[in-house]
Design a protein around this motif. Structure first.
Motif, short mmCIF file in Angstrom:
data_model
loop_
_atom_site.label_atom_id
_atom_site.label_comp_id
_atom_site.label_asym_id
_atom_site.label_seq_id
_atom_site.Cartn_x
_atom_site.Cartn_y
_atom_site.Cartn_z
N GLU A 6 0.79 -1.27 0.05
CA GLU A 6 0.03 -0.08 -0.11
C GLU A 6 0.94 1.17 0.05
N ASN A 7 2.17 1.05 0.50
CA ASN A 7 2.84 2.44 0.47
C ASN A 7 3.99 2.35 -0.39
N VAL A 8 4.09 1.28 -1.14
CA VAL A 8 5.36 1.16 -1.97
C VAL A 8 5.77 2.24 -3.05
N LYS A 9 4.66 2.89 -3.57
CA LYS A 9 4.78 4.09 -4.36
C LYS A 9 5.45 5.18 -3.67
N LEU A 10 5.46 5.52 -2.34
CA LEU A 10 6.06 6.42 -1.60
C LEU A 10 7.31 6.20 -1.27
N PHE A 11 7.62 4.63 -1.29
CA PHE A 11 9.09 4.21 -0.82
C PHE A 11 9.81 4.02 -2.23
N ALA A 12 9.14 3.89 -3.20
CA ALA A 12 9.84 3.98 -4.59
C ALA A 12 10.05 5.40 -5.06
N ARG A 13 9.50 6.39 -4.55
CA ARG A 13 9.79 7.61 -4.77
C ARG A 13 10.92 8.08 -4.12
N PRO A 33 7.69 0.99 -9.05
CA PRO A 33 7.81 0.19 -7.83
C PRO A 33 8.11 -1.39 -8.45
N GLU A 34 7.29 -1.63 -9.64
CA GLU A 34 7.70 -2.83 -9.96
C GLU A 34 8.89 -3.27 -10.21
N ASP A 35 9.74 -2.45 -11.16
CA ASP A 35 11.13 -2.47 -11.40
C ASP A 35 11.74 -2.58 -10.21
N ILE A 36 11.52 -1.92 -9.19
CA ILE A 36 12.60 -2.26 -7.89
C ILE A 36 12.12 -3.51 -7.30
N ASN A 37 10.86 -4.02 -7.31
CA ASN A 37 10.30 -5.28 -6.70
C ASN A 37 11.45 -6.42 -7.44
N THR A 53 8.14 -6.50 -2.22
CA THR A 53 8.31 -5.22 -1.56
C THR A 53 9.09 -5.19 -0.45
N PHE A 54 9.45 -6.02 0.03
CA PHE A 54 10.22 -6.10 1.49
C PHE A 54 11.28 -5.30 1.37
N TRP A 55 12.10 -4.96 0.18
CA TRP A 55 13.08 -3.78 0.36
C TRP A 55 12.54 -2.64 1.05
N SER A 56 11.38 -2.35 1.17
CA SER A 56 11.07 -0.98 1.40
C SER A 56 11.23 -0.62 2.89
#
Length: 612
Positions: free
Chosen positions: A239-246, A494-498, A521-524
Motif C-alpha cells: 500500500e505504501n510502495v509508491k512512496l518508498f519507490a519515490r 515500484p515494479e522495477d525495484i521489486n 516489496t520487502f526492500w521498502s
C-alpha cells in the motif's frame, strides 16, 4: 548519526507490543540523556548553540584563505579549534537525534531535530572552506607541516583520507551550495522515510500492531502466526510502495547527480573512499560470499526445511525457531549477566567497560510507541559516552543484539581517547567489536551446553545470524548496486525495484524457497538503503574479519587480548592493513575471506553430522 540500525538491517527483528514487553522482562532501562543536556530547554543547550555559531564564524575569519601559510604549531592550533567545534555540534545533534529516535512520531521532538539541523547547517556553512582549502595545500608543504616535530602529525591519517577526496572535490561555491541544500535534500527524505516507517500499522488477527511487533511474528513458533505477520507486512508495504519507490528514486538520482559532478567512477566508490578501503578488497569479499551461497545459505536452508518438515520454505519460515526449541523469555537481568560473563571470560577489562551501560542510563531497551525500530549504538562525542538503543523482548536473538551493540559501545568508548577527529572508525572496522562481542557470547553459551537439542538450537541460531550478516548483506549490496545502475537509465517504477529485489533474493536464499506474493516489496523497510547507501557490506566485512580474528584467538596467538584492545583503541587512526598485521591477517588476500566463511561452513557441517 548512528552506527547502523543493526538489528533491523541484519534481520534481528526484535519487537512486540509495549503491553507485552513488561510482563516477564524485569525493569528495562531508559536513556538518561542528562550527560548531553539536562532538558530540551536547558540553558546549557542554548549556550552551546550560540557558542557554535560564534566559534564557526570566528574560525572562518581567522583561517579562511591562509591554511597553506600556517606553520606546524599554527596548524595544530587550527585543527584543535576545528575539533572543538565538531564536539559542540556533535553534542547538540546527538541530543536532538537521540530524543527523536525515542519517539519519532512526537511532533515536538521532530520539530526540534529539524530546527536544529537547519541551524547547525547554517552555522557550519562558513566551515566548508576548511576541507576544500586544505586539499589545495601543495604536497610538499603538507608533508613538511604534518611531519614536523611538535606539529599535527597525529592527525595525519584524518587528513590523508580527506586529501584522497581531492580528485572529486567541487568548487568552493558548489560545495557550500550542497552543504546548505542538504537539509532539504537527503536529510529531508531520510526523515520522511523514518516517520513513515515508524507510523505504519498492521492488522494481524484483529489486532493493530506496529512494525516491530509485526516483524517479531516472523520468529514465532506458531507457523500460522508467522504467515499472518508476513502477509500483513506485505499488504502494508504494498500500500505504501509508491512512496518508498519515490524516496529511493529521488535519493538514487540525487546521489548520481552529485557523483557525476564529482566524477566518481561508480556509485559505490564514495562509500569505499569514506571507509578507507580499496574497491578490489570489497570486490574480493563480495565474490567470495556469492561463490559460497550454495555452501552456506542454500545448504543450511535445505537442512532447515527438513527440520521443519517442509518440501519448500516460505519467507515466514526463514527465521522460524526450530521445532525442538522450547519458547523461553530471557529477562533483562539474565541478559545482562549472560553478556557481561561472556565478556569477562575474554577479559575482565572488557566487562568493566560494558558495565556502566547498564548502570548509568546508557541503554534504552524497552519497546515503546513511536520508538525507532531495531537497534544501534551511537558514539555521541568523545567528551561524553555512547548510547545504545534496543527493542528488547527477551528472545535469545535479543541477547545477541545486546552483545552486538555493547561491542559497538565499548569500541566507541576505547576509541574516544583518540579525540573527535580520529575516534571515528571506518565502517569496514566499525563492526569488529560488535560481531566479536556476539561471538564471545555465543561461544560462552555453547561451552555451557551439554544437551544435544540445546546445542543444535544454539548452532542453528548462530548460523542463521551469520547468514543474515554475511549472505543477506551481500545480497543487499548487490540489490543496491543493481538499483543505482538501473536508476541511471531512468525512473524506476515500484515494479522495477521489486524485480531487482527478487533477483537477489532467489539467488542468495536458494532453491528451497518459494516467495509469497507481496514479498517483492520487502526492500521498502530496510533503512540502510535510505540512510547510508552501500553501508551493508560493512556487516559482511566485519563478520569475515571477526571469524578470522577469532580463529587466531582460538589458535593461541600470543598476547591476543592486548593486540585486540590496541585495535579498538586505534579508532580511525590506522588503515585496516596496519591494524590487522599484528594478527597475521590481510584483507586484500582473497583467501582471507574464505577463512571467515569456512567457520560458518564448519558450524553447518556439525549440524549435518547431528542428523547422521
Amino acid at each position: 548519526m548512528a552506527y547502523g540500525r543493526d538489528a533491523l538491517a541484519r534481520d534481528k527483528d526484535a519487537g512486540a507490543k509495549p503491553s507485552d514487553a513488561a510482563a516477564d522482562l524485569g525493569q528495562l532501562p531508559d536513556w538518561d540523556l542528562g550527560d548531553l543536556y539536562p532538558a530540551p530547554d536547558a540553558p546549557e543547550l542554548a549556550r552551546d548553540i550560540a557558542a557554535l555559531e560564534t566559534a564557526a564564524a570566528s574560525f572562518a575569519a581567522d583561517y579562511e584563505g591562509r591554511l597553506d601559510t600556517l606553520d606546524a604549531a599554527e596548524m595544530l592550533a587550527c585543527i584543535r579549534r576545528y575539533e572543538d567545534i565538531s564536539v559542540t555540534g556533535g553534542r547538540i545533534m546527538s541530543y536532538a537525534g537521540l530524543r527523536y529516535y525515542q519517539n519519532s512520531t512526537d511532533g515536538e521532538r521532530a520539530k526540534m531535530l529539524g530546527d536544529l539541523q537547519e541551524k547547525i547547517t547554517n552555522f557550519t556553512t562558513p566551515l566548508v572552506f576548511f576541507s576544500l582549502e586544505f586539499n589545495r595545500i601543495p604536497d610538499d608543504v603538507y608533508e613538511a607541516v604534518f611531519t614536523a616535530e611538535n606539529g599535527p602529525s597525529r592527525y595525519k591519517p584524518v587528513f590523508d583520507r580527506m586529501r584522497a577526496m581531492r580528485p572529486y572535490q567541487l568548487s568552493d561555491e558548489l560545495e557550500k551550495f550542497l552543504h546548505d541544500n542538504s537539509v532539504v535534500g537527503a536529510a529531508a527524505w531520510n526523515r520522511l522515510f523514518d516517520e513513515t516507517t515508524a507510523g505504519l500499522t498492521f492488522e494481524v488477527d484483529g489486532e493493530t500492531l506496529g512494525i516491530e511487533a509485526t516483524l517479531n511474528l516472523l520468529t514465532d513458533h506458531d507457523r500460522a502466526k508467522r504467515e499472518a505477520g508476513a502477509r500483513a507486512l506485505a499488504k502494508v508495504f504494498g500500500e505504501n510502495v509508491k512512496l518508498f519507490a519515490r524516496i529511493h528514486n529521488t535519493l538514487a538520482k540525487e546521489k548520481a547527480i552529485e557523483d557525476k559532478w564529482r566524477k566518481m567512477p561508480s556509485p559505490q566508490f564514495g562509500r569505499h573512499l569514506s571507509n578507507d578501503v580499496e574497491p578490489e578488497v570489497v570486490e574480493a569479499l563480495r565474490n567470495a560470499v556469492t561463490a559460497a551461497y550454495p555452501r552456506l545459505s542454500h545448504r543450511y536452508y535445505a537442512l532447515k526445511a527438513k527440520w521443519l518438515g517442509l518440501e519448500k520454505m516460505q519467507v515466514w519460515d526463514r527465521n522460524a525457531p526450530l521445532p525442538t526449541e522450547t519458547p523461553r523469555t530471557i529477562n533483562w537481568a539474565e541478559a545482562e549477566a549472560t553478556v557481561l560473563d561472556a565478556y569477562a571470560g575474554f577479559s575482565p577489562d572488557l566487562a568493566a567497560l560494558a558495565k556502566p551501560f547498564f548502570d548509568k542510563g546508557w541503554i534504552d531497551a524497552g519497546v515503546k510507541p513511536g520508538k525507532a525500530p531495531g537497534a544501534f549504538a551511537h558514539p555521541t562525542v568523545v567528551t561524553v559516552h555512547p548510547y545504545v538503543m534496543l527493542n528488547y523482548l527477551g528472545k535469545p536473538r535479543d541477547v545477541m543484539t545486546l552483545a552486538h551493540e555493547l561491542g559497538h559501545g565499548v569500541h566507541q568508548s576505547l576509541a574516544a581517547a583518540q579525540g573527535e577527529l580520529l575516534a571515528s572508525t571506518p565502517l569496514t572496522l566499525a563492526e569488529t567489536a560488535s560481531v566479536f562481542g556476539e561471538m564471545l557470547t555465543f561461544r560462552a553459551l555453547l561451552a555451557k551446553t551439554t544437551d544435544p537439542v540445546e546445542r543444535k538450537g544454539l548452532l542453528a541460531g548462530k548460523v542463521e545470524d551469520m547468514i543474515n550478516t554475511v549472505v543477506r548483506q551481500i545480497a543487499f549490496y548487490d540489490f543496491e548496486s543493481k538499483l543505482h545502475a538501473a536508476r541511471a537509465e531512468g525512473e524506476l517504477t515500484p515494479e522495477d525495484i521489486n524485480d531487482l529485489w527478487m533477483s537477489v533474493q532467489a539467488e542468495s536464499l536458494g532453491p528451497v524457497f518459494e516467495f509469497m506474493p507481496g514479498y517483492e516489496t520487502f526492500w521498502s523497510y530496510i533503512p540502510h538503503f535510505v540512510h547510508s547507501p552501500f553501508y551493508v557490506y560493512a556487516y559482511a566485512f566485519g563478520d569475515g574479519l571477526v571469524n578470522a580474528l577469532y580463529a587466531a584467538y582460538e589458535g593461541g596467538l600470543p598476547d591476543f587480548q592486548s593486540k585486540y584492545f590496541d585495535l579498538l583503541k586505534a579508532g580511525g587512526s590506522k588503515h585496516h592493513s596496519e591494524l590487522l598485521a599484528p594478527f597475521g591477517l590481510n584483507a586484500a588476500d582473497p583467501a582471507f575471506w574464505d577463512k571467515g566463511l569456512s567457520m560458518i561452513e564448519g558450524f553447518i557441517d556439525e549440524l549435518e553430522a547431528m542428523e547422521a
